[in-house]
Design a protein around this motif. Structure first.
Motif, short mmCIF file in Angstrom:
data_model
loop_
_atom_site.label_atom_id
_atom_site.label_comp_id
_atom_site.label_asym_id
_atom_site.label_seq_id
_atom_site.Cartn_x
_atom_site.Cartn_y
_atom_site.Cartn_z
N CYS A 79 -4.16 -1.32 8.12
CA CYS A 79 -4.72 0.03 8.03
C CYS A 79 -3.74 1.09 8.55
N GLN A 110 -0.27 7.23 3.84
CA GLN A 110 -1.17 8.23 3.28
C GLN A 110 -0.82 9.62 3.80
N GLN A 111 -0.59 9.69 5.11
CA GLN A 111 -0.25 10.97 5.73
C GLN A 111 1.13 11.45 5.26
N SER A 138 6.00 10.89 8.06
CA SER A 138 7.03 10.20 8.83
C SER A 138 8.15 9.72 7.92
N ASP A 139 9.32 9.54 8.51
CA ASP A 139 10.47 9.07 7.75
C ASP A 139 10.66 7.58 7.91
N GLN A 144 13.06 12.64 11.08
CA GLN A 144 12.46 13.80 11.73
C GLN A 144 11.18 13.41 12.45
N LYS A 145 10.59 12.33 11.95
CA LYS A 145 9.36 11.87 12.59
C LYS A 145 9.27 10.36 12.44
N GLU A 159 -1.01 1.72 6.08
CA GLU A 159 -1.54 2.50 4.97
C GLU A 159 -1.79 3.95 5.38
N ALA A 160 -2.31 4.14 6.59
CA ALA A 160 -2.60 5.50 7.07
C ALA A 160 -1.32 6.33 7.16
N VAL A 161 -0.27 5.72 7.70
CA VAL A 161 1.00 6.45 7.84
C VAL A 161 1.54 6.81 6.46
N LEU A 214 7.75 11.63 17.77
CA LEU A 214 7.16 10.29 17.63
C LEU A 214 5.67 10.39 17.35
N GLN A 215 5.22 9.50 16.47
CA GLN A 215 3.77 9.43 16.23
C GLN A 215 3.35 8.00 16.56
N ILE A 216 2.47 7.87 17.53
CA ILE A 216 2.01 6.54 17.91
C ILE A 216 0.75 6.20 17.11
N VAL A 217 0.77 5.04 16.49
CA VAL A 217 -0.47 4.60 15.81
C VAL A 217 -0.95 3.36 16.55
N PRO A 218 -1.90 3.52 17.46
CA PRO A 218 -2.30 2.38 18.29
C PRO A 218 -3.09 1.35 17.49
#
Lengths: 449, 74
Positions: free
Chosen positions: A187, A194-195, A198-199, A140-141, A190-192, A169-173
């Motif tokens: 990081c 933590q949030q 996302s799948d 889903q994400k 880990e952040a993804v 989509l979630q971009i983590v630059p």
């Protein structure tokens, strides 16, 4: 073998062979580093050179087959690092190294570090299949950890939208090269996590030199990938590049685009599949219903109502009754016919008593009458005959003067003179008494008087 | 949650279709399966269509908290 002091003398060949055996057994494979000099590449395709350092030099050869896997050119002055067999070339009594694998020395160190880390993490089980998490069927994400400006992110967005137009989509630059890169990547992972929205995570980077992929070969990135609760798909560099991150990831895609394709199913195909299933489902239930309909209809048609049963029984009874009646009629008819036939026959055969009785009576009468007539006539005849008889009585004739002449002795009445002869005795009967005489004469003819 | 149930629903749907096509089901069960199957179809299609097109960017604030904002990729 060697026999000291016993006067054993080696031939050159023998000694050389012994040395060769010892050398080749002792140094079958060696890792060696040094600088190339006296490089020569004849038409044969093999390479001949010397490898030297400050104090020594060794002759070397690298054959054509092994050279194929080289990613760089050998040249004088190049410091190399490689794997070789030590051999002795008997015709010249010289030993030489035959290289199997050669790398420039700088890269060799990096490569070695890579191999070491790979072995270490591999031994720890970070690459084991049991730790690989399955990818979600339809995420889903999707979190994409990559450079926010490179081609990789554009490719991924493009592919993702093509396959599944309304995907999320979630971009983590992050920086993907340079010293801060590995920390940023860690990081981001880990952040993804933590949030936790996302799948799946795509960790991507476009192609580059081995040095440029350093962050993806770092231990902390490998450990972060391993620790991620969310499955990680890598799409790093080109197809030929293999990084530690690739080995640790749950699924490895050859390129960033391939990672996007791997993670996202094609919406059109998925929708078509569901539509097909929907259709199959409807078809199946329709067929099922039709089948049961038909079955119920069939059974219904075979189910008899009591009315019909009664009607059937009635009909059967009627049929039987009719047959019975027919049979009876037929029998009566036959009986009657037979009876009439027999009675006819009987009546034909019976005597007609009355007629016969009357006939008998008539005949009786006739008989009585006939007998009376007969008696009467016979009486009459008797009376007439008596009268006649009386008239004919010879006594009376004799009384009237007539006599009867008879021959003697046979006493036959003589009516014709010819019946007697002269002198025959003759008796004459008279009215009173008899005379016996003899014939004197005969007079013939009819006339007697 | 939805990520697992889409796949589960799709698998269940496939199984239901297979069972229905095998033809051994009694009518009541077939009808029930059909109902369930249709539910799964609706569910799957809904998931396929409901996912909202979104491209965001995840960053950390100065104080270290996570911030998700629209990502401009054009």
């Amino acid at each position: 073998m060697e026999q000291p002091k016993s006067g054993h003398i080696y031939t050159v060949s023998h000694l050389t062979r012994e040395i060769k055996t010892i050398l080749e057994d002792r140094f079958s494979f060696v890792w060696i580093t040094g600088e190339i000099s006296n490089y020569a590449a004849p038409a044969s395709g093999h390479s001949y050179f010397s490898l030297k350092d400050a104090q020594a030099v060794i002759n070397c050869v690298m054959f054509k087959n092994q050279k194929r896997s080289l990613k760089f050119a050998l040249e004088n002055g190049l410091k190399i690092f490689g794997l070789a067999r030590l051999t002795l070339y008997e015709p010249r009594g010289s030993y030489q190294l035959i290289f199997e694998h050669v790398e420039p020395e700088g890269a060799g160190a990096l490569q070695k570090a890579f191999e070491q880390l790979k072995k270490k993490l591999g031994d720890e089980g970070l690459f084991d299949a049991v730790h690989k998490q399955p990818l979600p069927y339809l995420p889903q994400k999707i979190s994409v950890i990559t450079s926010g400006t490179g081609a990789a992110v554009r490719d991924i967005i493009h592919i993702a939208q093509r396959r599944f137009p309304n995907c999320c989509l979630q971009i983590v630059p992050v920086m993907v090269q340079g010293d801060p890169a590995q920390n940023e990547i860690v990081c981001a992972i880990e952040a993804v996590n933590q949030q936790c929205s996302s799948d799946v995570i795509i960790l991507a980077r476009g192609g580059g030199a081995l040095e440029d992929l350093a962050a993806f070969n770092s231990e902390i990135v490998a450990r972060a990938i391993f620790a991620s609760k969310i499955p990680v798909v890598t799409g790093i560099g080109h197809e030929t590049d293999s990084t530690i991150a690739d080995f640790t990831a749950d699924v490895r895609a050859p390129t960033p685009s391939a990672a996007a394709e791997l993670v996202l199913p094609e919406k059109k195909q998925l929708a078509r599949h569901i539509t097909d299933l929907h259709f199959s489902l409807s078809t199946a239930i329709t067929q099922k219903l039709a089948f049961f309909h038909q079955k119920v209809d069939d059974l219904h048609s075979r189910l008899k109502s009591p009315v019909q049963v009664v009607a059937n029984v009635k009909q059967t009874i009627e049929t039987h009754f009719l047959r019975m009646q027919h049979a009876l009629d037929r029998q009566i008819f036959h009986g009657t016919e037979k009876l009439s036939w027999i009675s006819q026959a009987l009546s034909g055969a019976a005597p007609q008593l009355q007629t016969r009785t009357r006939q008998v009576a008539d005949l009786c009468n006739h008989l009585a009458i006939a007998i009376k007539t007969c008696i009467f006539e016979n009486k009459h005849q008797v009376r007439q005959a008596a009268a006649t008889l009386a008239a004919l009585d010879p006594a009376s004739v004799l009384k009237r003067g007539f006599s009867i002449a008879r021959t003697l002795p046979d006493k036959k009445v003589i009516l014709d003179a010819d019946t007697v002869a002269v002198q025959d005795r003759v008796e004459i009967i008279l009215s009173k008494g008899r005379i016996q005489t003899r014939v004197e004469k005969k007079i013939h003819g009819k006339d007697n008087i | 949650m939805a990520k697992t149930t889409f796949e589960t629903a799709l698998k269940q749907l496939e199984i239901i279709v297979k069972e229905m096509e095998s033809g051994d089901l009694p009518l009541e069960q077939a009808l029930k399966k059909y109902e369930t199957g249709i539910e799964k179809v609706r569910y799957c299609m809904q998931i396929l269509d409901s996912t909202e097109k979104r491209i965001t960017q995840l960053t950390r604030d100065l104080d270290g908290s996570l911030v998700e904002a629209p990502f401009d990729h054009e």
